[in-house]
Design an enzyme around this catalytic site. Structure first.
Site, PDB file in Angstrom:
ATOM      1  N   SER A  53      62.101  51.254  23.486  1.00 37.40           N
ATOM      2  CA  SER A  53      63.167  51.819  22.661  1.00 37.40           C
ATOM      3  C   SER A  53      62.919  51.690  21.167  1.00 37.40           C
ATOM      4  CB  SER A  53      64.505  51.166  23.015  1.00 37.40           C
ATOM      5  OG  SER A  53      64.438  49.758  22.902  1.00 37.40           O
ATOM      6  N   HIS A 279      68.557  47.389  16.882  1.00 34.20           N
ATOM      7  CA  HIS A 279      67.446  48.346  16.871  1.00 34.20           C
ATOM      8  C   HIS A 279      67.356  48.999  15.500  1.00 34.20           C
ATOM      9  CE1 HIS A 279      67.272  47.990  21.203  1.00 34.20           C
ATOM     10  NE2 HIS A 279      66.263  48.847  21.256  1.00 34.20           N
TER      11      HIS A 279
END
Length: 303
Positions: A53, A279
């Site tokens: 990811s 993230h």
């Protein structure tokens, strides 16, 4: 990183955010493809992007693959546009080293299927899911409530004399080495680049415990050090495995999840800018792309 986003794809990033809190665009403009001659096409770099990811960029606009939570503003897309390369991006949220050679659990094809003898360039970001980093963060968030000023997560994972995360990183090293061997076998002429993870936590170890960052004050430095260990392992395996390493940590220092909106390139457990929890946002992916470009051009810091 695996299980920072759950295995199911639909709504993966939103589910991950709740869990943590509780415990390509086309390479050329439309209409220009027909103008590309066969000779020009043959000379374009065939670029394959592999990874998890941190490469696919879940929830970063615009998402172009719902199954893998992939953005057209992820670092592979930015690098490919900068270099006018022909990109095949199979990076996928939740991927581990096992998912390079075998399909992911929900039917996403093996990422290695994108490789062949004509591949010129390969980037790969992998390993964070293998060490179960999402589980670590979830455990840390759960333990914080009982000791917000201490270091309960470090005590839980490393207080018995053996650091379980350090052990997991060491166990992942041979898996990364196997990934690199697999890339070289399938794409023997390709330049292979291992892209490390950006700076998630404050470099000075000073935390920002809050409802949006539910980590105990003493755990920030420990988590920072675990990420550095992971990146060091990746750099080491790249050197040994005939690949180059891109250090995305150093150029992102000062833009960790504790920084305010606008300065923060890594989102908190409750993102304020479109991105998955913990993230990179679009600016973070752009910084990673710049670091990759630096190495590809021969003047980036690789270790």
């Amino acid at each position: 990183m695996r299980r920072l986003l759950p295995t199911s794809r639909a709504g993966r990033a939103l589910t991950a955010s709740a869990t943590l809190l509780a415990a390509a665009a086309a390479l050329a403009p439309a209409g220009t493809a027909a103008a590309t001659t066969g000779s020009e096409s043959r000379h374009r770099v065939d670029y394959v992007a592999l990874g998890d990811s941190y490469a696919s960029a879940p929830l970063v606009p615009t998402q172009v693959d719902a199954a893998c939570q992939r953005s057209d503003q992820n670092y592979p897309s930015l690098v490919s546009r900068s270099r006018a390369a022909r990109l095949t991006d199979v990076s996928c949220a939740g991927a581990t080293t096992e998912d390079m050679a075998a399909p992911q659990s929900d039917g996403v094809p093996a990422q290695f299927d994108a490789l062949d003898r004509g591949t010129d360039l390969v980037t790969v970001t992998i390993g964070g899911n293998d060490i179960g980093f999402s589980t670590v963060l979830g455990t840390c968030a759960h333990l914080t409530a009982g000791n917000p000023a201490g270091a309960p997560c470090a005590a839980y994972f490393a207080g018995s004399g053996a650091d379980r995360i350090t052990d997991a990183i060491a166990a992942t090293g041979p898996k990364v080495a196997q990934v690199l061997r697999g890339i070289h076998r399938r794409a023997p002429h390709a330049r292979v680049v291992v892209v490390g993870y950006p700076d998630l936590f404050p470099e000075d170890g000073v935390g920002c415990t809050s409802s949006k960052v539910p980590l105990a004050a003493g755990d920030f430095a420990w988590l920072r050090d675990k990420e550095k260990e992971l990146n060091s392992m990746l750099a080491r395996q790249a050197r040994r495995g005939g690949a180059e390493y891109v250090n995305t940590y150093t150029p992102t220092v000062g833009h960790d999840l504790c920084k305010p909106t606008g300065e923060r390139w890594i989102e908190t457990f409750a993102p304020e800018t479109p991105a998955a929890p913990v993230h990179p946002n679009a600016t973070g992916e752009a910084a990673m792309a710049t670091a990759v470009e630096g190495v590809l051009a021969g003047h980036g810091r690789r270790h």
